[in-house]
Scaffold this motif. Structure first.
Motif, PDB file in Angstrom:
ATOM      1  N   UNK A   1       0.828  -1.203   0.000  1.00  0.00           N
ATOM      2  CA  UNK A   1       0.000   0.000   0.000  1.00  0.00           C
ATOM      3  C   UNK A   1       0.865   1.257   0.000  1.00  0.00           C
ATOM      4  N   UNK A   2       1.895   1.260   0.847  1.00  0.00           N
ATOM      5  CA  UNK A   2       2.791   2.420   0.900  1.00  0.00           C
ATOM      6  C   UNK A   2       3.534   2.605  -0.413  1.00  0.00           C
ATOM      7  N   UNK A   3       3.929   1.506  -1.057  1.00  0.00           N
ATOM      8  CA  UNK A   3       4.571   1.591  -2.369  1.00  0.00           C
ATOM      9  C   UNK A   3       3.633   2.220  -3.393  1.00  0.00           C
ATOM     10  N   UNK A   4       2.369   1.807  -3.391  1.00  0.00           N
ATOM     11  CA  UNK A   4       1.402   2.345  -4.353  1.00  0.00           C
ATOM     12  C   UNK A   4       1.247   3.853  -4.196  1.00  0.00           C
ATOM     13  N   UNK A   5       1.154   4.309  -2.951  1.00  0.00           N
ATOM     14  CA  UNK A   5       0.995   5.743  -2.714  1.00  0.00           C
ATOM     15  C   UNK A   5       2.268   6.495  -3.088  1.00  0.00           C
ATOM     16  N   UNK A   6       3.425   5.942  -2.752  1.00  0.00           N
ATOM     17  CA  UNK A   6       4.671   6.628  -3.090  1.00  0.00           C
ATOM     18  C   UNK A   6       4.853   6.724  -4.603  1.00  0.00           C
ATOM     19  N   UNK A   7       4.527   5.669  -5.312  1.00  0.00           N
ATOM     20  CA  UNK A   7       4.788   5.629  -6.750  1.00  0.00           C
ATOM     21  C   UNK A   7       3.752   6.383  -7.575  1.00  0.00           C
ATOM     22  N   UNK A   8       2.508   6.487  -7.081  1.00  0.00           N
ATOM     23  CA  UNK A   8       1.446   6.996  -7.957  1.00  0.00           C
ATOM     24  C   UNK A   8       0.584   8.114  -7.381  1.00  0.00           C
ATOM     25  N   UNK A   9       0.697   8.444  -6.112  1.00  0.00           N
ATOM     26  CA  UNK A   9      -0.225   9.445  -5.568  1.00  0.00           C
ATOM     27  C   UNK A   9       0.208  10.869  -5.914  1.00  0.00           C
ATOM     28  N   UNK A  10      -0.645  11.806  -5.580  1.00  0.00           N
ATOM     29  CA  UNK A  10      -0.478  13.218  -5.924  1.00  0.00           C
ATOM     30  C   UNK A  10       0.423  13.898  -4.893  1.00  0.00           C
ATOM     31  N   UNK A  11       1.404  14.688  -5.379  1.00  0.00           N
ATOM     32  CA  UNK A  11       2.283  15.501  -4.530  1.00  0.00           C
ATOM     33  C   UNK A  11       3.027  14.638  -3.491  1.00  0.00           C
ATOM     34  N   UNK A  12       3.959  13.846  -3.984  1.00  0.00           N
ATOM     35  CA  UNK A  12       4.777  12.982  -3.132  1.00  0.00           C
ATOM     36  C   UNK A  12       6.099  13.669  -2.833  1.00  0.00           C
ATOM     37  N   UNK A  13       6.539  13.607  -1.591  1.00  0.00           N
ATOM     38  CA  UNK A  13       7.822  14.181  -1.183  1.00  0.00           C
ATOM     39  C   UNK A  13       8.888  13.092  -1.189  1.00  0.00           C
ATOM     40  N   UNK A  14      10.142  13.499  -1.377  1.00  0.00           N
ATOM     41  CA  UNK A  14      11.232  12.514  -1.389  1.00  0.00           C
ATOM     42  C   UNK A  14      11.273  11.680  -0.114  1.00  0.00           C
ATOM     43  N   UNK A  15      11.028  12.322   1.022  1.00  0.00           N
ATOM     44  CA  UNK A  15      11.117  11.611   2.302  1.00  0.00           C
ATOM     45  C   UNK A  15       9.988  10.587   2.485  1.00  0.00           C
ATOM     46  N   UNK A  16       8.988  10.599   1.611  1.00  0.00           N
ATOM     47  CA  UNK A  16       7.883   9.651   1.739  1.00  0.00           C
ATOM     48  C   UNK A  16       8.321   8.211   1.503  1.00  0.00           C
ATOM     49  N   UNK A  17       9.501   7.997   0.940  1.00  0.00           N
ATOM     50  CA  UNK A  17       9.998   6.630   0.762  1.00  0.00           C
ATOM     51  C   UNK A  17      10.255   5.970   2.112  1.00  0.00           C
ATOM     52  N   UNK A  18      10.342   6.769   3.175  1.00  0.00           N
ATOM     53  CA  UNK A  18      10.509   6.205   4.515  1.00  0.00           C
ATOM     54  C   UNK A  18       9.277   5.417   4.947  1.00  0.00           C
TER      55      UNK A  18
ATOM     56  N   UNK B   1      15.857  -2.017  -0.363  1.00  0.00           N
ATOM     57  CA  UNK B   1      15.001  -0.835  -0.303  1.00  0.00           C
ATOM     58  C   UNK B   1      15.662   0.265   0.522  1.00  0.00           C
ATOM     59  N   UNK B   2      16.424  -0.107   1.552  1.00  0.00           N
ATOM     60  CA  UNK B   2      17.109   0.899   2.371  1.00  0.00           C
ATOM     61  C   UNK B   2      18.167   1.635   1.557  1.00  0.00           C
ATOM     62  N   UNK B   3      18.976   0.888   0.812  1.00  0.00           N
ATOM     63  CA  UNK B   3      20.025   1.507   0.005  1.00  0.00           C
ATOM     64  C   UNK B   3      19.430   2.419  -1.063  1.00  0.00           C
ATOM     65  N   UNK B   4      18.374   1.957  -1.722  1.00  0.00           N
ATOM     66  CA  UNK B   4      17.765   2.773  -2.772  1.00  0.00           C
ATOM     67  C   UNK B   4      16.994   3.950  -2.197  1.00  0.00           C
ATOM     68  N   UNK B   5      16.432   3.780  -0.995  1.00  0.00           N
ATOM     69  CA  UNK B   5      15.747   4.900  -0.343  1.00  0.00           C
ATOM     70  C   UNK B   5      16.748   6.002  -0.007  1.00  0.00           C
TER      71      UNK B   5
END
Length: 287
Positions: free
Chosen positions: A130-147, A167-171
């Motif tokens: 669910x968090x991946x879906x929101x990070x990849x496709x939702x409106x107005x995502x911030x870089x820190x949202x990968x956390x 995921x930690x290294x890429x985040x």
């Protein structure tokens, strides 16, 4: 976007699935709905008496006036904007619908699995997907949202050490341009080095055949070499005048490709839990 929304589909589907498994599912669903509506009413009670206050809170939770994306974040909209100029081609209301549809549709497989066969492990994978879906496709995502995807990934670290490390290294890498602007390169390097040392010191928990592990290590080595080159180039060479954000776009593209690959893997892994639950159910019937 309110960060709690990143996990809301996973909570909804897991709790709904639990209710449907009870002896009186309709009553359980009504109880759940009553608790959710009651909690919602208590939280919003200070604001619902004033339309102005309500609109101000909503504007903070969903800052649509900022546009589809703000900085170079490794999600779908920003990455594909190199080719498709979303902000020029579509109005903000249309982009709202597109982002909403893409987010919900990519959440659905994970939600269906938890409604069908809710489980504790499935819930953790559901939070991550669910968090991946929101990070990849939702409106107005911030870089820190990968956390936010990183949080459930950390809860799966013992079972999925490779997933957690990757995921930690890429985040970390995806936030590198932001940290450079904020003059946090030294803490970034220190944390990256510390994480790599601890990761190297941990026991090898890779699974699969020797050929699979070799392929996995080769792919990781290739991406890490690319990331190392990007780090050096970003810090030492000026960007071309014609493409001032070229380096940010390359970092974004590399990280986006990794996040999409991880999202496919975690969704597939969640659905394997359904097969296991079906097999266990059949075995119990035979006994």
């Amino acid at each position: 976007m309110d960060m709690s929304a990143y996990f809301a589909p996973a909570f909804f589907s897991h709790l709904l699935g639990k209710c449907l498994k009870r002896s009186n599912p309709l009553f359980e669903v009504l109880k759940l709905g009553f608790v959710v509506l009651g909690t919602f009413s208590l939280i919003w009670w200070p604001y619902i008496h004033s339309m102005e206050a309500l609109l101000q809170v909503l504007s903070r939770l969903a800052p649509f006036e900022r546009g589809l994306y703000e900085d170079y974040v490794a999600n779908f909209w920003c990455t594909t904007s190199v080719v498709i100029k979303w902000k020029r081609l579509f109005t903000t209301p249309t982009l709202k619908l597109l982002s909403f549809g893409a987010t919900i549709s990519t959440c659905l497989p994970s939600m269906i699995q938890q409604i069908w066969a809710p489980s504790k492990r499935g819930f953790l994978y559901g939070l991550l997907n669910s968090a991946f879906s929101f990070y990849l496709f939702s409106f107005q995502v911030h870089e820190k949202s990968i956390l936010l995807p990183l949080l459930p990934a950390s809860l799966l670290a013992i079972e999925e050490p490779v997933l957690y490390n990757w995921i930690t290294l890429n985040a970390l890498f995806s936030m590198f341009p932001l940290l450079v602007r904020d003059k946090l390169v030294l803490p970034y390097i220190a944390l990256l080095a510390l994480f790599s040392l601890l990761n190297h010191a941990a026991p090898n928990q890779s699974r699969g055949t020797k050929e699979t592990r070799t392929l996995e290590l080769s792919l990781k080595a290739l991406v890490l070499v690319c990331a190392l080159i990007f780090h050096v180039v970003y810090l030492t060479l000026p960007a071309p005048n014609r493409y001032p954000f070229l380096f940010e776009a390359l970092v974004m593209l590399l990280c986006f490709s990794q996040f999409v690959s991880l999202a496919f893997y975690t969704n597939a892994k969640q659905w394997t839990l359904l097969k296991r639950s079906v097999l266990v159910h059949k075995e119990k019937k035979l006994l």
